[in-house]
Write a protein that holds these residues in place. Sequence first.
Motif, short mmCIF file in Angstrom:
data_model
loop_
_atom_site.label_atom_id
_atom_site.label_comp_id
_atom_site.label_asym_id
_atom_site.label_seq_id
_atom_site.Cartn_x
_atom_site.Cartn_y
_atom_site.Cartn_z
N HIS A 24 0.79 -1.20 0.02
CA HIS A 24 0.07 -0.25 0.03
C HIS A 24 0.77 1.24 -0.07
CE1 HIS A 24 -4.41 1.10 1.17
NE2 HIS A 24 -4.36 0.37 -0.21
N ASP A 30 0.53 4.95 1.24
CA ASP A 30 -0.09 4.76 2.60
C ASP A 30 1.02 4.33 3.51
OD1 ASP A 30 -1.79 4.35 4.55
OD2 ASP A 30 -2.64 2.69 3.94
N GLY A 101 -1.82 -4.60 0.45
CA GLY A 101 -3.14 -4.10 0.26
C GLY A 101 -3.91 -4.18 -1.05
N PRO A 102 -5.15 -3.82 -0.98
CA PRO A 102 -5.84 -3.79 -2.42
C PRO A 102 -5.35 -2.78 -3.27
CG PRO A 102 -7.30 -2.71 -0.70
CD PRO A 102 -5.87 -3.24 -0.13
N GLY A 104 -6.90 -0.38 -4.49
CA GLY A 104 -7.58 0.70 -4.16
C GLY A 104 -7.33 1.50 -2.86
N SER A 105 -8.03 2.62 -2.33
CA SER A 105 -7.41 3.25 -1.20
C SER A 105 -7.95 2.54 0.09
CB SER A 105 -8.15 4.82 -1.17
OG SER A 105 -7.64 5.41 -2.13
N GLY A 106 -8.80 1.36 0.22
CA GLY A 106 -9.06 0.51 1.46
C GLY A 106 -7.93 -0.07 1.81
N ARG A 107 -7.83 -0.20 3.11
CA ARG A 107 -6.82 -0.96 3.80
C ARG A 107 -7.28 -2.49 4.12
NH1 ARG A 107 -5.49 3.82 7.87
NH2 ARG A 107 -3.85 4.90 6.66
N VAL A 108 -6.24 -3.43 4.10
CA VAL A 108 -6.63 -4.69 4.75
C VAL A 108 -5.58 -4.73 5.88
CG1 VAL A 108 -6.53 -7.12 4.42
CG2 VAL A 108 -7.46 -5.58 2.56
#
Length: 288
Positions: A24, A30, A101-102, A104-108
Amino acid sequence: MTLVIWADGRLVEQGQGALSAVDHGITVGDGVFETCTVFGGQVFALTRHLARLERSALGLGLEAPDAQRVRDGVVAVMDAAVAEAGPFDGRLRITVTAGTGPLGSGRVPGAQTVVVAAQDGAMAPTSRSARSPWPRNERSAVAGLKTTSYAENVVALADAVAKGGDESILPNTVGQLCEGTGSNVFVERGGELVTPPLSSGCLAGITRALLLEWGAEEGLAVREAEPDELPFDVLDEVTLGEAQLVLTSSGRNVQPVTWLDGAEVPVGKISSVARELFEERCRQHLDP
């Protein structure tokens, strides 16, 4: 030039793959980072830098970095760098990302990525600076955090370099003097050395804080400005020779500006004393 890199527990060669393509920190920036000065093969102000690394991570919504893991990386890098280059002067960078992470902007949630790198190099004694045409957003979600989302700084610095400078000085959105792309700023005027308040959106620089502390201890007229005391057009006073400008950062220490927007500008008396004070103190107190 020596460059030593440690990534998640192992030393890697420059150009060797070390991170996931979907980390990320790479896909969306990120992550957080710190850059520390190295004097004679020893890292300066590491404790303060690690504290700010944690503040930036928490401010970004990440878990606090594993301090021992980071310190292990620092030791591994510095041991290898000193073995190769001897007790060098230069810089050390610590980077912590959200991990894989993915796209996109979302985190895992998952394990963070930690990278530490060290490189030798000398600091320039003075700076050639230019005003940025773009402001710093003091109301941004990441204002005051040292994140790897650095594109705005890259563009602003490239603009300054194209104009003949080595740093870009930014206002904030309400027209106050804020900071450089990788530095804090101090203005010498009225017999004082004054720096914008943190409410301007500037980074809480380690060198900035130490200059304020050490300067006060030595009776130097150095302080943080009142909220509206330093408008961006105070730089007009600098180009006219009515005030002077200083940059502070781990890559510059206390660095007088001698050229601003194409005009040669003088170094202030307090600025010179501040530079000498910091150069003396930073080598006497390696972890202040």
